[in-house]
Enzyme design. Structure first.
Site, PDB file in Angstrom:
ATOM      1  N   GLU A 253     -21.164 -25.961 -39.931  1.00 29.58           N
ATOM      2  CA  GLU A 253     -22.611 -26.143 -39.952  1.00 29.58           C
ATOM      3  C   GLU A 253     -23.023 -26.009 -41.401  1.00 29.58           C
ATOM      4  O   GLU A 253     -22.994 -24.921 -41.968  1.00 29.58           O
ATOM      5  CB  GLU A 253     -23.300 -25.099 -39.074  1.00 29.58           C
ATOM      6  CG  GLU A 253     -24.743 -25.443 -38.737  1.00 29.58           C
ATOM      7  CD  GLU A 253     -25.753 -24.799 -39.664  1.00 29.58           C
ATOM      8  OE1 GLU A 253     -25.714 -25.071 -40.878  1.00 29.58           O
ATOM      9  OE2 GLU A 253     -26.579 -24.034 -39.184  1.00 29.58           O
ATOM     10  N   CYS A 287     -31.423 -23.443 -42.928  1.00 27.87           N
ATOM     11  CA  CYS A 287     -30.821 -24.777 -43.005  1.00 27.87           C
ATOM     12  C   CYS A 287     -31.666 -25.837 -42.313  1.00 27.87           C
ATOM     13  O   CYS A 287     -31.554 -27.021 -42.622  1.00 27.87           O
ATOM     14  CB  CYS A 287     -29.411 -24.754 -42.416  1.00 27.87           C
ATOM     15  SG  CYS A 287     -29.357 -24.275 -40.678  1.00 27.87           S
TER      16      CYS A 287
END
Length: 484
Positions: A253, A287
């Site tokens: 990720e 993020c």
């Protein structure tokens, strides 16, 4: 601003709290004040090798337990974490500048993962494959892949632990967790909790140290079957390159550059609220933050006026339990704050306008990493604020006229993690959900949960955190064919 000292924390290897082989220690610095708030054992190559051997042994034990037995241990860990909730939340406030309220998201992620993933494994069914010649029966079964190594980012210390620990343990894998040296404190405290409940030795190991001394030896080792991480794209590329000493499963990720698109027919107040929360929550160090905010020209001036007004009222501070009104804390390091100023300077030098902020706020500790919530308008694609993942409290805003224009701008990035659109036009929604090149498309609202897949396209990663899809990183498949 009054900080507290959390003392000295040890590595957790083979079921024991241990010093680093070298005896080396590292300070944990509070980004709000610049003060040392803890000392941790700093792992080296020898500690990484010990953790690998421990995890290999732990896998042999853990993978042979029944799901019922694994679930019992995970439930015990979950309860022990809940008993230490206040201490863990306070540690996260101190080690990376979260608010106390924001730190609950981390706790919630860990406890939900430890509860949800055993249930997900229990619900997993064998896949039956038809035999078209009627000569055999075929089925697919899932088995634990082996030792997993997890490299974690500093921005959500325990949320990131939960995203990896839950599926790994439920699947039957042992795991080595390497937290960032910027925020290792709360993860080391999880090691203390594991030790206190006599969690089976070797199943979970926690070591933090430099990439050279810890990450590279583990990545290049042939022991891990799984490498999983949450971090930057550059780090992910490095891990992938170093991993080729053997064939390993990869779960990544990585970076994001989320477009946040507000059309003329959007619910204005909802879009405004979320544009604030998704840009300045956790000081923008997320993020899936609203990295590039696109506003239709017909509501652009209205939005800018309201957005600046809302940002100017955000309460900055050291968000301990005693300060519940604080919305935004500092950024994690001085270099990250300097990076914010460089992004702003680059944009303004190329024609952008600084609408609000962009300064060090007054009245805060000079050794802290404080920056005002900042809004920059008239962003264009040649600016770093458009191209790079900001990972800080600087909002980049631009207007658009047509659907074609904003769709092209939104997709004009190497990243493809999250995206957000606000409109009530159903045909537009159909088009944008089809053509936006992102792993997540959120329409007229935002929701994240342990049962919802979280993954990206392009340079934003491989695989998924959260949901049943995360289990795929920790499982291998066997085909069983039996002649009739």
């Amino acid at each position: 601003m009054k900080t507290q000292n959390f003392g000295y924390k040890k590595l957790y290897i083979d079921g024991q709290l241990v010093d680093a082989v070298s005896g080396e220690k590292a300070d944990v610095i509070c980004p709000a004040t610049g003060e040392v708030i803890a000392e941790v054992a700093k792992a080296g190559k020898a500690d990484a090798e010990k953790a690998l051997i421990s995890a290999k042994k732990g896998f042999k034990y853990w993978s042979k337990l029944s799901l019922t037995e694994r679930t019992a241990w995970m439930t015990k860990l979950r309860s022990a974490i809940l008993e230490k909730e206040h201490e863990l939340r306070t540690a996260m406030v101190h080690e990376m500048g979260k608010t106390y309220a924001g730190a609950y998201e981390d706790i919630e992620a860990v406890i939900n993962a430890l509860e949800w993933y055993p249930a997900a494994m229990k619900n997993m069914r064998e896949e039956q494959i038809p035999d078209y010649e009627n000569t055999h029966t075929h089925k697919m079964i899932s088995k634990p892949a082996g030792v997993a190594v997890a490299y974690l980012a500093w921005n959500f210390p325990l949320l990131n632990v939960g995203f990896k620990l839950g599926p790994a343990l439920a699947a039957g894998c042992s795991i080595i967790i390497k937290p960032s040296m910027l925020s290792p404190l709360s993860t080391y405290m999880i090691g203390e909790i594991l030790n206190s409940i006599n969690f089976p030795a070797g199943v979970v190991n926690i070591v933090a140290g430099s990439s050279k001394e810890v990450a590279i030896p583990m990545t290049t080792s042939k022991i891990p079957a799984v490498l999983t991480m949450i971090g930057s794209t550059a780090t992910g590329q490095k891990v992938i390159a170093d991993s080729v000493t053997s064939i390993k499963k990869l779960g990544m990720e990585l970076g994001g550059n989320a477009p946040f698109i507000i059309f003329e027919d959007a619910d204005f107040d909802t879009a405004l609220d979320l544009a604030i929360g998704l840009k300045f929550g956790n000081s923008g160090q997320v993020c899936v933050a609203a990295n590039r905010i696109f506003v239709h020209k017909n509501i652009y001036e209205k939005f800018m006026k309201a957005y600046v007004k809302r940002a100017s009222k955000l309460k900055l501070g050291f968000g301990t339990k005693e300060n519940p009104e604080v919305f935004m804390g500092p950024v994690v390091t001085r270099s990250d704050r300097d990076r914010m100023f460089n992004l702003i300077e680059d944009a303004v030098s190329k024609g952008a306008k600084l609408e609000y902020g962009g300064k060090i706020p007054e009245g805060f500790p000079k050794n802290g990493n404080w920056i005002e919530p900042t809004i920059v308008s008239n962003i264009t694609p040649d600016m770093d604020l458009f191209r790079k993942e900001t990972f800080g409290p600087v909002a980049a805003i631009m207007s658009f006229e047509t659907d074609d224009e904003v769709l092209e701008l939104a997709n004009d990035t190497e990243f493809g993690l999250a995206s957000y659109i606000f409109t009530n036009n159903h045909k537009r929604i159909e088009r944008f959900t089809e053509e936006l090149e992102f792993g997540e498309i959120q329409i007229n609202g935002v929701k994240y949960a342990i049962y919802l897949p979280h993954g990206g396209f392009k340079n934003s990663g491989i695989g998924h955190d959260c949901s049943h899809l995360a289990l795929d990183d920790y499982l291998v498949k066997k085909r069983i064919s039996t002649a009739l």
